[in-house]
Write a protein that holds these residues in place. Structure first.
Motif, short mmCIF file in Angstrom:
data_model
loop_
_atom_site.label_atom_id
_atom_site.label_comp_id
_atom_site.label_asym_id
_atom_site.label_seq_id
_atom_site.Cartn_x
_atom_site.Cartn_y
_atom_site.Cartn_z
N THR A 68 0.85 -1.19 0.00
CA THR A 68 0.00 0.00 0.00
C THR A 68 0.88 1.24 0.00
OG1 THR A 68 -1.72 -1.15 1.26
CG2 THR A 68 -1.83 1.25 1.18
N ALA A 69 0.68 2.07 -1.00
CA ALA A 69 1.47 3.29 -1.13
C ALA A 69 0.65 4.49 -0.69
CB ALA A 69 1.94 3.47 -2.56
N SER A 70 1.35 5.52 -0.23
CA SER A 70 0.68 6.75 0.19
C SER A 70 1.64 7.92 0.05
CB SER A 70 0.20 6.63 1.64
OG SER A 70 1.30 6.40 2.51
N ARG A 71 1.06 9.11 0.07
CA ARG A 71 1.89 10.31 0.05
C ARG A 71 1.32 11.30 1.05
NH1 ARG A 71 2.28 12.77 -5.61
NH2 ARG A 71 3.12 14.59 -4.50
N ASP A 72 2.22 12.14 1.58
CA ASP A 72 1.82 13.18 2.52
C ASP A 72 2.39 14.50 1.99
OD1 ASP A 72 1.48 14.97 4.62
OD2 ASP A 72 1.95 13.49 6.16
N ASP A 73 1.53 15.30 1.41
CA ASP A 73 1.98 16.55 0.81
C ASP A 73 2.35 17.60 1.86
OD1 ASP A 73 0.01 16.68 -2.30
OD2 ASP A 73 1.64 15.37 -1.61
N THR A 74 1.96 17.38 3.11
CA THR A 74 2.34 18.33 4.17
C THR A 74 3.77 18.08 4.63
OG1 THR A 74 1.58 16.94 6.00
CG2 THR A 74 -0.04 18.39 4.96
N LYS A 75 4.26 16.85 4.39
CA LYS A 75 5.62 16.50 4.83
C LYS A 75 6.54 16.20 3.66
CE LYS A 75 3.99 14.53 9.18
NZ LYS A 75 3.94 13.31 10.03
N ASN A 76 6.02 16.28 2.44
CA ASN A 76 6.81 15.99 1.24
C ASN A 76 7.42 14.58 1.28
OD1 ASN A 76 6.19 18.57 0.47
ND2 ASN A 76 8.23 19.41 0.79
N THR A 77 6.60 13.64 1.68
CA THR A 77 7.07 12.26 1.79
C THR A 77 6.10 11.30 1.11
OG1 THR A 77 5.91 11.90 3.89
CG2 THR A 77 8.18 12.69 4.02
N ILE A 78 6.63 10.14 0.74
CA ILE A 78 5.80 9.02 0.34
C ILE A 78 6.19 7.82 1.18
CG2 ILE A 78 5.43 9.87 -2.00
CD1 ILE A 78 7.37 7.69 -2.98
N ALA A 79 5.29 6.87 1.24
CA ALA A 79 5.55 5.67 2.03
C ALA A 79 5.08 4.45 1.25
CB ALA A 79 4.85 5.74 3.38
N LEU A 80 5.65 3.31 1.61
CA LEU A 80 5.23 2.04 1.01
C LEU A 80 5.12 1.02 2.13
CD1 LEU A 80 4.60 0.55 -1.64
CD2 LEU A 80 6.99 -0.17 -1.68
N GLN A 81 3.90 0.64 2.46
CA GLN A 81 3.65 -0.39 3.45
C GLN A 81 3.64 -1.73 2.72
OE1 GLN A 81 3.29 -0.26 6.85
NE2 GLN A 81 3.24 -2.50 6.75
N MET A 82 4.57 -2.60 3.11
CA MET A 82 4.72 -3.89 2.43
C MET A 82 4.36 -5.00 3.40
SD MET A 82 8.27 -3.20 0.35
CE MET A 82 9.27 -3.24 1.83
N ASN A 83 3.32 -5.73 3.08
CA ASN A 83 2.86 -6.84 3.92
C ASN A 83 3.05 -8.16 3.20
OD1 ASN A 83 2.00 -4.96 5.86
ND2 ASN A 83 -0.03 -4.80 4.92
N THR A 84 2.99 -9.22 3.97
CA THR A 84 3.12 -10.58 3.42
C THR A 84 4.30 -10.66 2.45
OG1 THR A 84 0.68 -10.57 3.46
CG2 THR A 84 1.75 -12.53 2.57
N LEU A 85 5.44 -10.23 2.92
CA LEU A 85 6.61 -10.18 2.06
C LEU A 85 7.05 -11.59 1.65
CD1 LEU A 85 8.46 -7.28 3.82
CD2 LEU A 85 7.92 -7.37 1.38
N LYS A 86 7.56 -11.66 0.42
CA LYS A 86 8.03 -12.92 -0.15
C LYS A 86 9.51 -12.79 -0.50
CE LYS A 86 3.55 -13.46 -2.48
NZ LYS A 86 2.89 -13.65 -3.79
N PRO A 87 10.23 -13.91 -0.60
CA PRO A 87 11.64 -13.83 -1.00
C PRO A 87 11.83 -13.09 -2.33
CG PRO A 87 11.16 -16.00 -0.12
CD PRO A 87 9.85 -15.28 -0.21
N GLU A 88 10.88 -13.21 -3.22
CA GLU A 88 11.02 -12.53 -4.51
C GLU A 88 10.82 -11.01 -4.42
OE1 GLU A 88 9.07 -15.17 -3.80
OE2 GLU A 88 7.15 -15.07 -4.88
N ASP A 89 10.46 -10.51 -3.25
CA ASP A 89 10.41 -9.06 -3.04
C ASP A 89 11.78 -8.49 -2.69
OD1 ASP A 89 7.29 -9.58 -1.35
OD2 ASP A 89 7.57 -8.80 -3.39
#
Length: 123
Positions: A68-89
């Protein structure tokens, strides 16, 4: 211009990680943002695209439903929440900024890049 990724690490399969990208030096709110990743010996691949304003978020099929990706224009940041990670990630994850939304899956569409953060998924 600076884009600085953080949050990578070594985790077991099935775990979660949250990556962040802090930016400065350009008009963040007017730029589309993205995450790419590059596994050893592989091309740099598109992961997710976030339009300016965050109105559309487009995922590669390989991560859809897990990331799940998101951005915060008040902080000039983006984030990537990565769940159920796999070795191929396992890869170096990069954030990138583009003034245009055309060809958003292509590296060449992006003007600015971070230095990357390593994500390793292994038991």
């Amino acid at each position: 211009v600076q884009l600085v990724e953080s949050g990578g690490g070594l985790v077991q399969p099935g775990s979660s990680l949250r990556l962040s990208c802090a930016t400065s030096g350009f008009s963040f709110r007017n730029f589309n943002m993205a995450w790419f990743r590059q596994a050893p010996g592989q091309e740099r691949d598109f992961v997710v695209f976030i339009t300016w304003g965050g109105g559309r978020i487009l995922y590669d099929d390989s991560v859809k439903g897990r990331f799940t990706a998101s951005r915060d224009d008040t902080k000039n940041t983006i984030a990537l929440q990565m769940n159920t990670l796999k070795p191929e990630d396992t890869a170096v994850y990069y954030c990138a900024a583009a003034s245009s939304a055309s060809k958003f899956t292509a590296q060449g569409a992006y003007e600015y890049w971070g230095q990357g953060t390593q994500v390793t998924v292994s038991s």
